[in-house]
Write an enzyme that holds these catalytic residues in place. Structure first.
Site, mmCIF file in Angstrom:
data_model
loop_
_atom_site.group_PDB
_atom_site.id
_atom_site.type_symbol
_atom_site.label_atom_id
_atom_site.label_comp_id
_atom_site.label_asym_id
_atom_site.label_seq_id
_atom_site.Cartn_x
_atom_site.Cartn_y
_atom_site.Cartn_z
ATOM 1 N N ARG A 154 0.830 -1.214 0.000
ATOM 2 C CA ARG A 154 0.000 0.000 0.000
ATOM 3 C C ARG A 154 0.861 1.260 0.000
ATOM 4 N NH1 ARG A 154 -2.212 -3.822 -0.876
ATOM 5 N NH2 ARG A 154 -4.212 -4.613 -0.144
ATOM 6 N N SER B 204 -11.276 -0.005 2.731
ATOM 7 C CA SER B 204 -10.460 -0.285 3.919
ATOM 8 C C SER B 204 -9.843 1.002 4.451
ATOM 9 C CB SER B 204 -9.356 -1.285 3.579
ATOM 10 O OG SER B 204 -9.903 -2.508 3.162
ATOM 11 N N GLU C 155 -5.012 3.868 5.821
ATOM 12 C CA GLU C 155 -4.650 3.510 4.448
ATOM 13 C C GLU C 155 -4.863 4.632 3.442
ATOM 14 O OE1 GLU C 155 -6.080 0.294 1.106
ATOM 15 O OE2 GLU C 155 -5.668 -0.437 3.118
#
Length: 333
Positions: A159, A230, A325
């Site tokens: 990520r 998320s 995130e």
């Protein structure tokens, strides 16, 4: 090129947070992007690149110029697909799968644009964008330089990427090396169960169907229910630390990962009994503990108060610092 002042971004981010851009424009060509970047350069304005707003949190009003990348175009050269940054990611997955190319099927139904995909190095169900990325083209906003980056130069990680850490680059095109030979990843039990239940062979299309079904059942559609998917990264711990934690919490959900063990952030949050927990109009989804929903008119203050409670409870119980995130704007908030 039409550049507008004082534009609301409430309908341009999937959390539907109310924020305004000092300047705003939409670019459909590289030339238009360069013109907009030059406009900002001449006025010493910061430039913020925007795709579909599906992986950002607007913590406040944005000073400078917000450019929405809407460059279209998909070209195929044998098994290499060249895609413009403004294309929708899921549409790309569907088109490659239907044409018999493998590599993107596990990444079905991820919201956002192609240009945003390398920034987060998007990933799901055992596959990351970095598995197929060949190269990309980007504009260096402070100098208007156009550069082609190799995969290695993108510095992709979990990520993360060079472009997440350095937002001076705006991605215009992405090249992906796909395959006509099946290399499907079916390591996740949910995919196997779906294929078995529906008596499907392992193909790119069947994997994409399975992933779409699983994601739709777990993650609310951001077009109907405001969210960014998320909200927290799955933490990666050194193996020894993860094993020690598993002795205290025998049901700890963990997977093999580079550098140790990847834990399920959703499981950690769920163990705190936080599904359904709310602050104002923001609530932790009952569908999936990683998702935070704006039920309408939620404020930044409510969101970050809720996030603070989640992080504090997980830290107190498991000793783990959850990392957000999506990207947060303005920088440094």
């Amino acid at each position: 090129m039409n550049i507008h002042q004082n534009v609301s971004l409430a309908d341009k981010n999937t959390l539907r947070l109310d924020a305004r851009a000092e300047w705003y424009c939409e670019a459909f060509t590289v030339e238009a992007l360069l013109e907009a970047a030059e406009f900002a350069l001449n006025r010493k304005l910061k430039v913020i690149s925007l795709g579909e707003g599906s992986n950002i949190v607007l913590a406040g009003n944005l000073a400078g110029l917000v450019i929405k990348n809407r460059i279209p175009g998909v070209n195929r050269d044998a098994e290499v697909v060249h895609v413009a940054g403004g294309e929708n990611w899921h549409s790309l997955v569907r088109s490659t799968v239907s044409s018999g190319l493998f590599g993107l099927e596990n990444l079905a139904l991820i919201p956002g644009t192609v240009g945003a995909a390398p920034v987060q190095n998007i990933g799901a169900y055992g596959v990351e964008l970095g598995d197929t990325l060949l190269s990309l083209k980007a504009i260096h906003l402070p100098t208007l330089e156009q550069k082609t980056f190799s995969k290695a130069e993108c510095e992709l990680a979990y990520r993360d990427s060079l472009f997440k850490r350095n937002d001076e680059w705006l991605i215009t095109h992405v090249s992906l090396a796909l395959s006509k030979v099946s290399e499907c990843v079916t390591t996740y039990p949910g995919i196997v169960s779906y294929l078995k239940e529906h008596r499907l062979d392992v193909t790119g299309e069947s994997i994409a169907k399975a992933v779409t079904h699983i994601r739709a059942g777990k993650l609310p559609d951001p077009l109907r229910i405001p969210n960014v998917g998320s909200f927290f990264k799955n933490p990666v711990l050194e193996t020894e630390r993860a094993e020690a934690l598993a002795k205290v919490f025998p049901d700890l959900v963990q997977y093999e990962a580079t550098g140790g063990k990847k834990l399920s952030a959703a499981w950690l949050i769920d163990q705190m009994g936080l599904k359904g927990f709310r602050v104002g109009q923001f609530v932790v989804s009952n569908q999936h503990a990683l998702v935070i929903i704006n039920e309408g008119g939620g404020t930044q203050g409510e969101l970050f108060e809720l996030v603070g409670v989640v992080k504090q409870k997980v830290k107190y119980t498991f000793g783990i610092d959850l990392e957000i995130e999506p990207r947060i704007y303005p920088d440094g908030f």
